[in-house]
Design a protein around this motif. Structure first.
Motif, PDB file in Angstrom:
ATOM      1  N   ALA A 321       0.828  -1.212   0.000  1.00  0.00           N
ATOM      2  CA  ALA A 321       0.000   0.000   0.000  1.00  0.00           C
ATOM      3  C   ALA A 321       0.861   1.261   0.000  1.00  0.00           C
ATOM      4  O   ALA A 321       1.851   1.351   0.722  1.00  0.00           O
ATOM      5  CB  ALA A 321      -0.897   0.005   1.230  1.00  0.00           C
ATOM      6  N   CYS A 322       0.481   2.233  -0.837  1.00  0.00           N
ATOM      7  CA  CYS A 322       1.100   3.555  -0.759  1.00  0.00           C
ATOM      8  C   CYS A 322       0.268   4.360   0.246  1.00  0.00           C
ATOM      9  O   CYS A 322      -0.744   3.883   0.766  1.00  0.00           O
ATOM     10  CB  CYS A 322       1.159   4.218  -2.129  1.00  0.00           C
ATOM     11  SG  CYS A 322      -0.408   4.896  -2.717  1.00  0.00           S
ATOM     12  N   LEU A 323       0.703   5.596   0.520  1.00  0.00           N
ATOM     13  CA  LEU A 323      -0.046   6.378   1.511  1.00  0.00           C
ATOM     14  C   LEU A 323      -1.466   6.664   1.029  1.00  0.00           C
ATOM     15  O   LEU A 323      -2.419   6.647   1.808  1.00  0.00           O
ATOM     16  CB  LEU A 323       0.690   7.693   1.817  1.00  0.00           C
ATOM     17  CG  LEU A 323      -0.013   8.584   2.843  1.00  0.00           C
ATOM     18  CD1 LEU A 323      -0.145   7.890   4.191  1.00  0.00           C
ATOM     19  CD2 LEU A 323       0.734   9.903   3.005  1.00  0.00           C
ATOM     20  N   ALA A 324      -1.611   6.905  -0.290  1.00  0.00           N
ATOM     21  CA  ALA A 324      -2.948   7.187  -0.815  1.00  0.00           C
ATOM     22  C   ALA A 324      -3.873   5.977  -0.657  1.00  0.00           C
ATOM     23  O   ALA A 324      -5.077   6.124  -0.472  1.00  0.00           O
ATOM     24  CB  ALA A 324      -2.858   7.621  -2.279  1.00  0.00           C
ATOM     25  N   CYS A 325      -3.296   4.762  -0.709  1.00  0.00           N
ATOM     26  CA  CYS A 325      -4.105   3.552  -0.490  1.00  0.00           C
ATOM     27  C   CYS A 325      -4.763   3.593   0.896  1.00  0.00           C
ATOM     28  O   CYS A 325      -5.921   3.220   1.052  1.00  0.00           O
ATOM     29  CB  CYS A 325      -3.244   2.296  -0.540  1.00  0.00           C
ATOM     30  SG  CYS A 325      -2.649   1.820  -2.160  1.00  0.00           S
ATOM     31  N   LEU A 326      -3.983   4.015   1.898  1.00  0.00           N
ATOM     32  CA  LEU A 326      -4.520   4.007   3.270  1.00  0.00           C
ATOM     33  C   LEU A 326      -5.680   4.979   3.409  1.00  0.00           C
ATOM     34  O   LEU A 326      -6.528   4.831   4.283  1.00  0.00           O
ATOM     35  CB  LEU A 326      -3.438   4.387   4.280  1.00  0.00           C
ATOM     36  CG  LEU A 326      -2.247   3.457   4.436  1.00  0.00           C
ATOM     37  CD1 LEU A 326      -1.432   3.864   5.653  1.00  0.00           C
ATOM     38  CD2 LEU A 326      -2.665   2.005   4.561  1.00  0.00           C
ATOM     39  N   GLY A 470      -7.492   0.685  -8.003  1.00  0.00           N
ATOM     40  CA  GLY A 470      -7.959   2.019  -8.387  1.00  0.00           C
ATOM     41  C   GLY A 470      -7.112   3.136  -7.810  1.00  0.00           C
ATOM     42  O   GLY A 470      -7.313   4.307  -8.120  1.00  0.00           O
ATOM     43  N   CYS A 471      -6.135   2.812  -6.975  1.00  0.00           N
ATOM     44  CA  CYS A 471      -5.276   3.855  -6.398  1.00  0.00           C
ATOM     45  C   CYS A 471      -4.204   4.262  -7.413  1.00  0.00           C
ATOM     46  O   CYS A 471      -3.885   3.507  -8.338  1.00  0.00           O
ATOM     47  CB  CYS A 471      -4.633   3.344  -5.118  1.00  0.00           C
ATOM     48  SG  CYS A 471      -3.571   4.569  -4.340  1.00  0.00           S
ATOM     49  N   ILE A 472      -3.607   5.422  -7.214  1.00  0.00           N
ATOM     50  CA  ILE A 472      -2.580   5.910  -8.147  1.00  0.00           C
ATOM     51  C   ILE A 472      -1.365   4.987  -8.219  1.00  0.00           C
ATOM     52  O   ILE A 472      -0.674   4.969  -9.231  1.00  0.00           O
ATOM     53  CB  ILE A 472      -2.093   7.341  -7.783  1.00  0.00           C
ATOM     54  CG1 ILE A 472      -1.592   7.412  -6.329  1.00  0.00           C
ATOM     55  CG2 ILE A 472      -3.201   8.359  -8.013  1.00  0.00           C
ATOM     56  CD1 ILE A 472      -0.838   8.693  -6.008  1.00  0.00           C
ATOM     57  N   CYS A 473      -1.120   4.190  -7.184  1.00  0.00           N
ATOM     58  CA  CYS A 473       0.082   3.342  -7.215  1.00  0.00           C
ATOM     59  C   CYS A 473      -0.057   2.197  -8.211  1.00  0.00           C
ATOM     60  O   CYS A 473       0.938   1.586  -8.603  1.00  0.00           O
ATOM     61  CB  CYS A 473       0.428   2.821  -5.823  1.00  0.00           C
ATOM     62  SG  CYS A 473      -0.896   1.901  -5.033  1.00  0.00           S
ATOM     63  N   GLY A 474      -1.288   1.916  -8.638  1.00  0.00           N
ATOM     64  CA  GLY A 474      -1.488   0.890  -9.657  1.00  0.00           C
ATOM     65  C   GLY A 474      -1.497   1.480 -11.066  1.00  0.00           C
ATOM     66  O   GLY A 474      -1.714   0.770 -12.040  1.00  0.00           O
TER      67      GLY A 474
HETATM   68 ZN   LIG Z   1      -1.832   3.340  -3.480  1.00  0.00          ZN
END
Ligand SMILES: [Zn+2]
Length: 497
Positions: A321-326, A470-474
């Motif tokens: 998980a990136c921070l945006a995921c959390l 759907g998060c930016i890290c993907g």
């Molecule tokens: Zn993420």
């Protein structure tokens, strides 16, 4: 009784956690005397534990007994008085509400200790002569204050030994670990709130750490902040938070530059963040998501929730998980709209409508809100023409203290030791992840948390978190920009069982 001048805020925090009336809280605080008992010839860790414990205790309890080594005792008293000028010093406290540090002979006392990266809490005295470490010492003080709080307000006493290694969150690793040098490099440190304060408390005491830190926060210290900002004293009200932070770091090897700006103002339009490390502990979800989207090489995050606290670390190219995921709408915790709805007693769809349109609350909405908060509609008059976002930030997140009499107030002001623990965890992550040897030992999970501070500490702190769909890290584009920015030097580590 010598209630702190920021008592309103103390009530806001405790009332929210305990559903206690103002009268009962005053009566509990009137009865209890907290002891800080320091053994003779305290070592560095013991002095730090006592200092932070005194610091935290003075922010809640009006009556304390400080005993032990004369010189240190006077320092602690001056510290307590600088926080609450009206605090009352007495000679003795009950053993069960006394924090004993180093040698001692209290039956049923609370005994925090630290060695290297391990913090401990026990029912009896322990003198450790292990390596000095301000992070584990700070954590030990927070654990002691959490146990004290449960004894006083929840009526539960835990005599189970608690041990936690800040290196990998088992019970033993790094107790003998001494480190001589850590370079944290260039760091953007965003948010000098309660969590940021505690992180800086620990970093400023770490003689081995060096680096260049941009301190970023637009706000001034307010009276209500004294309820849980460990760097603040009564004399700091009205000062920019970043100036306070700079002053605290001035005795360390960390060079810092204060920026009295929020993150959006700090970056000029179109500018990207070139600083490799972002340390963030702001009070809103959007800035955390934005911080991750700026694609720093590494993000270190510290947070408090209603009764929870924790820290996390994120490397964007890593398969975790990136921070945006959390803070993804489907991720951990509630969205800001859901939180506002819950705290203010509004239906989620009504809250969403108000949030998005920014229209002021109707008189019906204000009725609901005043009921949920246990305040009169008259007291909410200043927010009559304001948006839901404003009322949520001001009232619930606590920018504006309200004289609340009800017992059912939904309040999200964290407790002093809750914020402090989150901040020290955050600082420890920064140190570990900046040090090649320590980062190899460190936990793989992106998140560590204690989900309910009114319960004993968890046996397992680490929380694995996968990327959120759907998060930016993907997103390939984001990943490509990240790779172009930082190269492929950051390799994902293999998962441990
Ligand atoms: Zn993420």
């Amino acid at each position: 009784m010598a209630l702190a001048p920021f008592y309103e805020r103390v009530y806001g925090a405790l009332g929210g956690h305990l559903a206690i009336s103002r009268e009962s809280l005053e009566s509990v605080l009137g009865r209890v005397t907290v002891g800080i008992q320091l053994g003779s010839k305290p070592n560095d860790n013991e002095i730090w534990i006592g200092s932070l414990a005194t610091n935290l205790v003075a922010r809640i309890y009006p009556k304390i007994a400080i005993t032990g080594d004369t010189e240190v005792r006077n320092e602690y008293k001056a510290l307590a008085k600088s926080i609450n000028p009206d605090i009352e010093f007495v000679d003795q406290a009950n053993a069960t509400t006394t924090i004993g540090i180093g040698e001692g002979n209290l039956k049923d006392g609370i005994y925090p200790s630290a060695s290297g990266w391990v913090a401990k809490l026990e029912g009896g005295p322990r003198t450790w002569n292990g390596p000095k470490n301000p992070y584990s010492s700070g954590v030990a003080a927070c654990l002691a204050c959490a146990e004290l709080f449960r004894r006083v307000f929840v009526g539960s006493t835990s005599n189970n030994e608690v041990a936690v290694s800040l290196l990998n969150f088992d019970k033993v690793t790094g107790a003998e670990n001494k480190y001589s040098k850590v370079d944290i490099g260039d760091v953007a440190f965003v948010g000098i709130g309660a969590v940021g304060n505690a992180a800086l408390w620990a970093l400023s005491r770490d003689g081995a750490v060096q680096g260049n830190v941009d301190l970023i926060d637009a706000e001034l210290v307010e009276l209500s902040n004294l309820q849980r900002y460990v760097l603040t004293s009564n004399a700091d009200i009205g000062k920019p938070k970043v100036d306070l932070a700079k002053a605290v770091l001035s005795g360390s090897k960390i060079k810092s530059v204060p920026h009295k700006l929020n993150l959006e103002e700090y970056l000029h339009p179109g500018e990207t963040l070139e600083t490799p490390t972002l340390v963030i502990s702001v009070d809103n979800v959007d800035a955390r998501r934005a911080g991750q989207a700026l694609l720093p090489k590494m993000v270190i995050n510290g947070w408090t929730g209603e009764q929870a606290l924790g820290a996390s670390w994120h490397v964007f190219s890593r398969n975790a998980a990136c921070l945006a995921c959390l803070y993804h709408p489907h991720g951990v915790g509630l969205s800001a709209i859901e939180q506002a709805a819950k705290a203010l007693g509004l239906a989620v769809d009504r809250a969403a409508q108000l949030w998005v349109t920014k229209q002021p609350l109707s008189s019906d909405d204000l009725k609901v809100v005043s009921h949920a908060l246990g305040v009169s509609e008259h007291e909410l008059a200043p927010w009559k023409r304001k948006s839901l976002g404003d009322i949520y930030t001001d009232v619930v997140c606590g920018a504006v203290p309200l004289n609340v009499k009800g017992v059912s107030r939904v309040e999200m002001v964290p407790l002093a030791h809750q914020s402090a623990l989150a901040g020290i965890f955050m600082a420890a992550e920064l140190i570990k992840r900046s040090h090649p040897k320590l980062s190899k030992i460190a936990q793989d999970e992106p998140l560590v948390s204690w989900d309910n501070i009114l319960q004993p500490p968890p046996a397992i702190w680490g929380k694995p978190r996968a990327r959120e769909p759907g998060c930016i890290c993907g997103d390939k584009d984001y990943q490509n920009v990240y790779k172009a920015k930082w190269g492929s030097a950051v390799k994902p580590r293999s998962r441990r069982g």
